[in-house]
Write a protein that holds these residues in place. Structure first.
Motif, PDB file in Angstrom:
ATOM      1  N   ASN A 246       0.562  -1.323   0.280  1.00 37.18           N
ATOM      2  CA  ASN A 246       0.380  -0.420  -0.457  1.00 37.18           C
ATOM      3  C   ASN A 246       0.871   1.535  -0.172  1.00 37.18           C
ATOM      4  N   ALA A 247       2.095   1.339   0.683  1.00 39.43           N
ATOM      5  CA  ALA A 247       2.683   2.842   0.571  1.00 39.43           C
ATOM      6  C   ALA A 247       3.318   2.441  -0.600  1.00 39.43           C
ATOM      7  N   LEU A 248       4.112   1.659  -0.814  1.00 45.90           N
ATOM      8  CA  LEU A 248       4.888   1.652  -2.609  1.00 45.90           C
ATOM      9  C   LEU A 248       3.455   2.356  -3.452  1.00 45.90           C
ATOM     10  N   GLU A 249       2.121   1.916  -3.636  1.00 41.02           N
ATOM     11  CA  GLU A 249       0.873   2.026  -4.389  1.00 41.02           C
ATOM     12  C   GLU A 249       0.934   3.668  -4.174  1.00 41.02           C
ATOM     13  N   CYS A 250       0.635   4.237  -3.199  1.00 40.47           N
ATOM     14  CA  CYS A 250       0.863   5.781  -2.732  1.00 40.47           C
ATOM     15  C   CYS A 250       1.694   6.713  -3.549  1.00 40.47           C
ATOM     16  N   TRP A 251       4.092   6.107  -2.673  1.00 39.17           N
ATOM     17  CA  TRP A 251       4.267   6.483  -3.336  1.00 39.17           C
ATOM     18  C   TRP A 251       4.634   6.859  -4.794  1.00 39.17           C
ATOM     19  N   ILE A 252       3.934   5.672  -5.922  1.00 43.13           N
ATOM     20  CA  ILE A 252       4.050   5.726  -6.863  1.00 43.13           C
ATOM     21  C   ILE A 252       3.505   6.688  -7.532  1.00 43.13           C
ATOM     22  N   ASP A 253       1.707   6.542  -7.045  1.00 40.65           N
ATOM     23  CA  ASP A 253       0.959   7.713  -7.279  1.00 40.65           C
ATOM     24  C   ASP A 253       1.417   8.886  -7.344  1.00 40.65           C
ATOM     25  N   MET A 254       1.873   9.718  -6.232  1.00 37.84           N
ATOM     26  CA  MET A 254       2.771  10.495  -6.229  1.00 37.84           C
ATOM     27  C   MET A 254       3.573  11.169  -7.019  1.00 37.84           C
ATOM     28  N   LEU A 255       4.992   9.804  -7.240  1.00 36.62           N
ATOM     29  CA  LEU A 255       6.060  10.266  -8.238  1.00 36.62           C
ATOM     30  C   LEU A 255       5.748  10.653  -9.755  1.00 36.62           C
TER      31      LEU A 255
ATOM     32  N   GLU B 230       3.159  11.669 -10.003  1.00 34.56           N
ATOM     33  CA  GLU B 230       2.366  13.462 -10.512  1.00 34.56           C
ATOM     34  C   GLU B 230       3.494  13.521 -10.346  1.00 34.56           C
ATOM     35  N   SER B 231       4.202  13.646 -10.246  1.00 36.70           N
ATOM     36  CA  SER B 231       5.919  14.577 -10.118  1.00 36.70           C
ATOM     37  C   SER B 231       5.560  15.055  -8.704  1.00 36.70           C
ATOM     38  N   LYS B 232       5.376  14.274  -7.996  1.00 35.70           N
ATOM     39  CA  LYS B 232       5.990  15.855  -6.435  1.00 35.70           C
ATOM     40  C   LYS B 232       6.978  14.762  -5.381  1.00 35.70           C
ATOM     41  N   PRO B 233       7.533  15.690  -5.077  1.00 29.87           N
ATOM     42  CA  PRO B 233       8.869  14.845  -4.230  1.00 29.87           C
ATOM     43  C   PRO B 233       8.449  14.626  -3.287  1.00 29.87           C
ATOM     44  N   LEU B 234       9.059  13.300  -2.852  1.00 26.35           N
ATOM     45  CA  LEU B 234       8.651  12.395  -1.421  1.00 26.35           C
ATOM     46  C   LEU B 234       9.400  12.586  -0.643  1.00 26.35           C
ATOM     47  N   ASP B 235       8.741  12.736   0.864  1.00 21.19           N
ATOM     48  CA  ASP B 235       9.936  12.030   1.813  1.00 21.19           C
ATOM     49  C   ASP B 235       9.076  11.267   2.570  1.00 21.19           C
TER      50      ASP B 235
ATOM     51  N   GLY C 106      12.306  11.093  -5.903  1.00 19.65           N
ATOM     52  CA  GLY C 106      11.721  12.380  -6.716  1.00 19.65           C
ATOM     53  C   GLY C 106      12.366  13.505  -6.382  1.00 19.65           C
ATOM     54  N   LYS C 107      12.014  14.672  -7.288  1.00 25.70           N
ATOM     55  CA  LYS C 107      13.207  15.613  -7.879  1.00 25.70           C
ATOM     56  C   LYS C 107      12.153  16.717  -7.028  1.00 25.70           C
ATOM     57  N   GLY C 108      13.463  17.899  -6.964  1.00 31.05           N
ATOM     58  CA  GLY C 108      12.845  19.548  -6.733  1.00 31.05           C
ATOM     59  C   GLY C 108      12.305  18.983  -4.909  1.00 31.05           C
ATOM     60  N   HIS C 109      13.037  18.231  -4.017  1.00 30.52           N
ATOM     61  CA  HIS C 109      13.092  18.771  -2.733  1.00 30.52           C
ATOM     62  C   HIS C 109      13.925  20.303  -2.989  1.00 30.52           C
ATOM     63  N   HIS C 110      13.268  20.249  -0.907  1.00 30.22           N
ATOM     64  CA  HIS C 110      13.026  21.773  -0.497  1.00 30.22           C
ATOM     65  C   HIS C 110      14.773  21.025   0.285  1.00 30.22           C
ATOM     66  N   PRO C 111      15.536  21.806   0.654  1.00 35.10           N
ATOM     67  CA  PRO C 111      16.458  21.768   1.485  1.00 35.10           C
ATOM     68  C   PRO C 111      16.140  21.708   3.033  1.00 35.10           C
ATOM     69  N   TYR C 112      15.430  21.042   3.323  1.00 36.07           N
ATOM     70  CA  TYR C 112      14.396  20.707   4.850  1.00 36.07           C
ATOM     71  C   TYR C 112      15.611  20.073   5.479  1.00 36.07           C
ATOM     72  N   GLU C 113      16.127  19.858   6.302  1.00 36.21           N
ATOM     73  CA  GLU C 113      16.217  18.448   7.202  1.00 36.21           C
ATOM     74  C   GLU C 113      14.827  19.103   7.968  1.00 36.21           C
ATOM     75  N   TYR C 114      15.015  17.306   8.529  1.00 29.51           N
ATOM     76  CA  TYR C 114      13.902  17.286   9.751  1.00 29.51           C
ATOM     77  C   TYR C 114      14.382  17.028  11.045  1.00 29.51           C
ATOM     78  N   ILE C 115      13.658  17.680  12.460  1.00 29.92           N
ATOM     79  CA  ILE C 115      14.501  17.970  13.533  1.00 29.92           C
ATOM     80  C   ILE C 115      13.417  17.174  14.482  1.00 29.92           C
ATOM     81  N   MET C 116      14.068  16.072  14.955  1.00 32.96           N
ATOM     82  CA  MET C 116      13.486  15.714  16.690  1.00 32.96           C
ATOM     83  C   MET C 116      14.170  16.220  17.963  1.00 32.96           C
ATOM     84  N   HIS C 117      12.935  16.173  18.534  1.00 31.06           N
ATOM     85  CA  HIS C 117      13.391  16.496  19.990  1.00 31.06           C
ATOM     86  C   HIS C 117      14.139  17.742  20.118  1.00 31.06           C
ATOM     87  N   ASN C 118      13.883  18.757  19.600  1.00 31.80           N
ATOM     88  CA  ASN C 118      14.355  20.160  19.116  1.00 31.80           C
ATOM     89  C   ASN C 118      15.362  20.252  18.584  1.00 31.80           C
TER      90      ASN C 118
END
Length: 179
Positions: A9-18, A20-25, A159-171
């Protein structure tokens, strides 16, 4: 749901988003000592909230109490009553933990897949909703007396077109890229 179904199911969602040319994290969360941390009282309330009652609820209530642990802080100790966690290697332990984390998908802005003591959250990489969901998950974990292992949490970018954002945990902890 079976792990294989969740993966497909996750793979199917990833493929659908890709397509549509949406970058996926995808952020993969790992719980720290997942089966050791959940307080029994909270588990019993959650089991009951899901409508599991009578004989099954009585069985769960009788299964976990009156157990003891003989290790504390990595060292052997005198047996003490265990008021949290499930027996390691038990068949029912993963199911009981899934009952605890089953409300995580409803808290997230995007897709969440549950894999026993691991959770995957994925969505549009160019949205701040991923970082918001990370904070929501951390708040939830604090409420439920569990925690994530930030060093085992990873990000996968597709995918392509990712922003350079980094994700933070525990601040403070930057979640590292897996690939």
């Amino acid at each position: 749901m079976p792990c294989s179904w969740q993966l497909l199911n996750a793979l199917e969602c990833w493929i659908d988003m890709l397509e549509e040319s949406k970058p996926l994290d995808c952020v993969f969360f790992d719980f720290k000592k997942a089966f050791n941390m959940v307080p029994h009282r909270r588990l019993f309330a959650q089991v009951e909230m899901y409508g599991i009652s009578d004989n099954v609820l009585a069985w769960v209530r009788n299964y976990l109490p009156n157990r003891s642990q003989v290790a504390e802080n990595g060292r052997l100790s005198q047996p003490t009553a265990a008021c949290s966690g499930f027996p390691q290697g038990s068949i029912i332990g993963p199911m009981l933990f899934l009952i605890i984390i089953n409300d995580l998908p409803a808290l997230a802005a995007n897709f969440v897949k549950l894999f026993t003591d691991n959770t995957e959250r994925f969505g549009d990489a160019n949205s701040d909703s991923i970082q918001q969901d990370i904070q929501t998950f951390e708040d939830w974990a604090t409420e439920w007396c569990v925690t994530f292992r930030p060093d085992n949490c990873k990000v996968m970018r597709l995918g392509k077109g990712h922003h350079p954002y980094e994700y933070i945990m525990h601040n403070e902890y930057t979640i590292r890229r897996k690939w």
